[in-house]
Design a protein around this motif. Structure first.
Motif, PDB file in Angstrom:
ATOM      1  N   GLY A 124      -0.639  -6.104   8.594  1.00  0.00           N
ATOM      2  CA  GLY A 124       0.537  -6.782   8.067  1.00  0.00           C
ATOM      3  C   GLY A 124       0.973  -6.340   6.687  1.00  0.00           C
ATOM      4  O   GLY A 124       1.722  -7.057   6.016  1.00  0.00           O
ATOM      5  N   LEU A 125       0.541  -5.170   6.228  1.00  0.00           N
ATOM      6  CA  LEU A 125       0.891  -4.700   4.892  1.00  0.00           C
ATOM      7  C   LEU A 125       2.158  -3.852   4.918  1.00  0.00           C
ATOM      8  O   LEU A 125       2.341  -3.023   5.811  1.00  0.00           O
ATOM      9  CB  LEU A 125      -0.254  -3.873   4.299  1.00  0.00           C
ATOM     10  CG  LEU A 125      -1.615  -4.558   4.194  1.00  0.00           C
ATOM     11  CD1 LEU A 125      -2.628  -3.619   3.556  1.00  0.00           C
ATOM     12  CD2 LEU A 125      -1.510  -5.848   3.392  1.00  0.00           C
ATOM     13  N   LYS A 126       3.005  -4.051   3.931  1.00  0.00           N
ATOM     14  CA  LYS A 126       4.180  -3.207   3.769  1.00  0.00           C
ATOM     15  C   LYS A 126       3.694  -1.873   3.207  1.00  0.00           C
ATOM     16  O   LYS A 126       3.127  -1.815   2.117  1.00  0.00           O
ATOM     17  CB  LYS A 126       5.188  -3.848   2.820  1.00  0.00           C
ATOM     18  CG  LYS A 126       6.474  -3.039   2.669  1.00  0.00           C
ATOM     19  CD  LYS A 126       7.449  -3.715   1.726  1.00  0.00           C
ATOM     20  CE  LYS A 126       8.735  -2.904   1.610  1.00  0.00           C
ATOM     21  NZ  LYS A 126       9.687  -3.511   0.647  1.00  0.00           N
ATOM     22  N   THR A 127       3.939  -0.796   3.945  1.00  0.00           N
ATOM     23  CA  THR A 127       3.282   0.480   3.651  1.00  0.00           C
ATOM     24  C   THR A 127       4.277   1.620   3.506  1.00  0.00           C
ATOM     25  O   THR A 127       5.279   1.687   4.219  1.00  0.00           O
ATOM     26  CB  THR A 127       2.288   0.831   4.778  1.00  0.00           C
ATOM     27  OG1 THR A 127       1.367  -0.256   4.945  1.00  0.00           O
ATOM     28  CG2 THR A 127       1.524   2.102   4.465  1.00  0.00           C
ATOM     29  N   ALA A 128       3.970   2.525   2.571  1.00  0.00           N
ATOM     30  CA  ALA A 128       4.730   3.768   2.415  1.00  0.00           C
ATOM     31  C   ALA A 128       3.743   4.917   2.355  1.00  0.00           C
ATOM     32  O   ALA A 128       2.603   4.756   1.913  1.00  0.00           O
ATOM     33  CB  ALA A 128       5.578   3.737   1.149  1.00  0.00           C
ATOM     34  N   ILE A 129       4.179   6.080   2.814  1.00  0.00           N
ATOM     35  CA  ILE A 129       3.332   7.264   2.780  1.00  0.00           C
ATOM     36  C   ILE A 129       4.116   8.402   2.134  1.00  0.00           C
ATOM     37  O   ILE A 129       5.295   8.599   2.429  1.00  0.00           O
ATOM     38  CB  ILE A 129       2.854   7.633   4.206  1.00  0.00           C
ATOM     39  CG1 ILE A 129       1.717   8.644   4.164  1.00  0.00           C
ATOM     40  CG2 ILE A 129       3.999   8.113   5.079  1.00  0.00           C
ATOM     41  CD1 ILE A 129       0.958   8.758   5.484  1.00  0.00           C
ATOM     42  N   ILE A 130       3.482   9.106   1.204  1.00  0.00           N
ATOM     43  CA  ILE A 130       4.137  10.184   0.459  1.00  0.00           C
ATOM     44  C   ILE A 130       3.602  11.527   0.945  1.00  0.00           C
ATOM     45  O   ILE A 130       2.393  11.723   1.034  1.00  0.00           O
ATOM     46  CB  ILE A 130       3.877  10.038  -1.058  1.00  0.00           C
ATOM     47  CG1 ILE A 130       4.453   8.716  -1.572  1.00  0.00           C
ATOM     48  CG2 ILE A 130       4.489  11.207  -1.822  1.00  0.00           C
ATOM     49  CD1 ILE A 130       4.121   8.431  -3.028  1.00  0.00           C
ATOM     50  N   GLU A 131       4.503  12.443   1.261  1.00  0.00           N
ATOM     51  CA  GLU A 131       4.097  13.768   1.725  1.00  0.00           C
ATOM     52  C   GLU A 131       4.978  14.827   1.079  1.00  0.00           C
ATOM     53  O   GLU A 131       6.204  14.752   1.152  1.00  0.00           O
ATOM     54  CB  GLU A 131       4.201  13.860   3.248  1.00  0.00           C
ATOM     55  CG  GLU A 131       3.872  15.228   3.809  1.00  0.00           C
ATOM     56  CD  GLU A 131       2.499  15.733   3.386  1.00  0.00           C
ATOM     57  OE1 GLU A 131       2.430  16.830   2.787  1.00  0.00           O
ATOM     58  OE2 GLU A 131       1.500  15.025   3.630  1.00  0.00           O
ATOM     59  N   GLY A 132       4.344  15.813   0.445  1.00  0.00           N
ATOM     60  CA  GLY A 132       5.083  16.869  -0.228  1.00  0.00           C
ATOM     61  C   GLY A 132       5.363  18.070   0.636  1.00  0.00           C
ATOM     62  O   GLY A 132       6.132  18.959   0.260  1.00  0.00           O
ATOM     63  N   LEU A 136       0.833  -1.203   0.000  1.00  0.00           N
ATOM     64  CA  LEU A 136       0.000   0.000   0.000  1.00  0.00           C
ATOM     65  C   LEU A 136       0.865   1.249   0.000  1.00  0.00           C
ATOM     66  O   LEU A 136       1.825   1.350   0.766  1.00  0.00           O
ATOM     67  CB  LEU A 136      -0.902   0.022   1.243  1.00  0.00           C
ATOM     68  CG  LEU A 136      -1.769   1.265   1.438  1.00  0.00           C
ATOM     69  CD1 LEU A 136      -2.819   1.369   0.334  1.00  0.00           C
ATOM     70  CD2 LEU A 136      -2.436   1.252   2.813  1.00  0.00           C
ATOM     71  N   VAL A 137       0.520   2.193  -0.879  1.00  0.00           N
ATOM     72  CA  VAL A 137       1.136   3.520  -0.878  1.00  0.00           C
ATOM     73  C   VAL A 137       0.036   4.540  -0.621  1.00  0.00           C
ATOM     74  O   VAL A 137      -1.013   4.509  -1.272  1.00  0.00           O
ATOM     75  CB  VAL A 137       1.849   3.833  -2.207  1.00  0.00           C
ATOM     76  CG1 VAL A 137       2.152   5.325  -2.317  1.00  0.00           C
ATOM     77  CG2 VAL A 137       3.144   3.046  -2.314  1.00  0.00           C
ATOM     78  N   ILE A 138       0.271   5.428   0.336  1.00  0.00           N
ATOM     79  CA  ILE A 138      -0.697   6.462   0.698  1.00  0.00           C
ATOM     80  C   ILE A 138      -0.135   7.813   0.282  1.00  0.00           C
ATOM     81  O   ILE A 138       0.989   8.163   0.658  1.00  0.00           O
ATOM     82  CB  ILE A 138      -0.967   6.457   2.211  1.00  0.00           C
ATOM     83  CG1 ILE A 138      -1.457   5.073   2.653  1.00  0.00           C
ATOM     84  CG2 ILE A 138      -1.979   7.532   2.582  1.00  0.00           C
ATOM     85  CD1 ILE A 138      -1.449   4.874   4.152  1.00  0.00           C
ATOM     86  N   ILE A 139      -0.888   8.564  -0.499  1.00  0.00           N
ATOM     87  CA  ILE A 139      -0.469   9.901  -0.914  1.00  0.00           C
ATOM     88  C   ILE A 139      -1.121  10.910   0.023  1.00  0.00           C
ATOM     89  O   ILE A 139      -2.328  11.119  -0.010  1.00  0.00           O
ATOM     90  CB  ILE A 139      -0.869  10.192  -2.372  1.00  0.00           C
ATOM     91  CG1 ILE A 139      -0.263   9.143  -3.311  1.00  0.00           C
ATOM     92  CG2 ILE A 139      -0.412  11.586  -2.786  1.00  0.00           C
ATOM     93  CD1 ILE A 139      -0.683   9.309  -4.759  1.00  0.00           C
ATOM     94  N   GLY A 140      -0.317  11.516   0.869  1.00  0.00           N
ATOM     95  CA  GLY A 140      -0.829  12.471   1.845  1.00  0.00           C
ATOM     96  C   GLY A 140      -0.652  11.956   3.257  1.00  0.00           C
ATOM     97  O   GLY A 140      -1.188  10.902   3.611  1.00  0.00           O
ATOM     98  N   ALA A 141       0.120  12.694   4.065  1.00  0.00           N
ATOM     99  CA  ALA A 141       0.410  12.254   5.433  1.00  0.00           C
ATOM    100  C   ALA A 141      -0.300  13.122   6.460  1.00  0.00           C
ATOM    101  O   ALA A 141       0.266  13.495   7.483  1.00  0.00           O
ATOM    102  CB  ALA A 141       1.917  12.262   5.688  1.00  0.00           C
TER     103      ALA A 141
END
Length: 302
Positions: A108-116, A88-93
């Motif tokens: 249990g998901l490998k997760t990343a979050i993108i924040e500008g 899962l990739v989340i755009i917006g932190a």
């Protein structure tokens, strides 16, 4: 509805990373290929209950299972197997993205979050948190100015005053503290924080990067868009940050005007009406009902 098949090859675990009680749980894993129908790598596919571990240890065990125990290739609709950088990739932190990341890690998901910009988004940095800090100050000011009530309590207080910069720093420091707490919680759970503006490039592909720097691209099985909001400025209105400002500027409390006209009678407009009247500004009444939160200022100099 289509499903994805996954073939899991589970080798004997490297028990050096876990204690004896953890190893006993891992020893119960079926060390043979499994074929299951699923969406993402979930703990039920392994027939392994993470609840056997203490809550504070579950993330460590999930990470161990994902990185050292499970090797899987997902094949969709009979096509060649595909691997993703993240489940899962989340755009917006902001608060929404942060909550989604916590839930994803719990599953249990490998997760990343993108924040500008900065972790915490609108609520923490330019909304709920600093505005409530300013409201707390305005509430105290009203109490100190209520001589009749104080006299009834037997209290005598000299003329109430405030330090504008100290009030602004109070709101900013509170936002900074909560922002750091959110950042640390994501790091502690193993969520990758990717800095830059996120752009969906296609199915399950996201590009991110800062202006002037090379872009990066990651793939993800699922993508969540949690980009938040910005103040709405009607056409023809020029925001100069001095006589015409938005709620973002107002929270910084760079100056307190002699009088102020607030365009917008929602909760944002009402909160700022309370704050600025308590600090000595005259708020134009009635509040203009419009679809924005633009603030028009006129100082004594003007």
């Amino acid at each position: 509805m289509h499903s994805s098949s996954i073939s899991l090859c589970v080798p004997p675990p490297n028990s050096s990373l876990l204690n004896k009680s953890h190893k006993k749980c891992l020893d119960k894993l079926p060390f043979a290929p499994l074929n299951s129908q699923l969406c993402g790598l979930r703990n039920e596919v392994l027939r392994f209950s993470f609840t056997r571990f203490k809550r504070c240890e579950q993330h460590r065990v999930r990470k161990f299972v994902r990185n050292n125990v499970v090797s899987g290739l997902v094949a969709e609709n009979g096509n060649a197997p595909t691997l993703f950088d993240y489940d899962l990739v989340i755009i917006g932190a902001g608060v929404g993205g942060h909550g989604a990341a916590l839930h994803a890690v719990e599953k249990g998901l490998k997760t990343a979050i993108i924040e500008g910009d900065v972790i915490g988004g609108t609520c923490v940095n330019r909304g709920c948190v600093p505005s409530k800090a300013l409201l707390a100050v305005s509430g105290r000011m009203r109490e100190l100015k209520n001589e009749h009530h104080l006299k009834a309590l037997g209290l005598q207080v000299s003329a109430a005053g405030y330090d504008r910069q100290a009030v602004a720093d109070h709101a900013n420091n509170l936002a900074s503290k909560i922002r750091n707490n959110l950042t640390n919680s994501l790091k502690a759970l193993g969520v990758d924080i990717l800095t830059g503006v996120g752009t969906i490039m296609g199915t399950q592909r996201v590009k991110y990067g800062k202006v002037g720097f090379p872009d990066n691209e990651v793939t993800a099985r699922d993508i969540i868009i949690a980009t938040g909001s910005v103040p709405f400025v009607p056409r023809g209105i020029e925001v100069d940050g001095k006589t015409v400002i938005t709620s973002d500027h107002a929270l910084k409390l760079e100056f307190v005007p002699e009088w102020i006209a607030i365009v917008g009678s929602g909760y944002i407009g009402l909160e700022f009406s309370d704050v600025y009247t308590a600090l000595g500004s005259e708020v134009v009444s009635p509040l203009f009902h419009f679809f924005s939160a633009i603030y028009f200022f006129k100082t004594a100099v003007l």
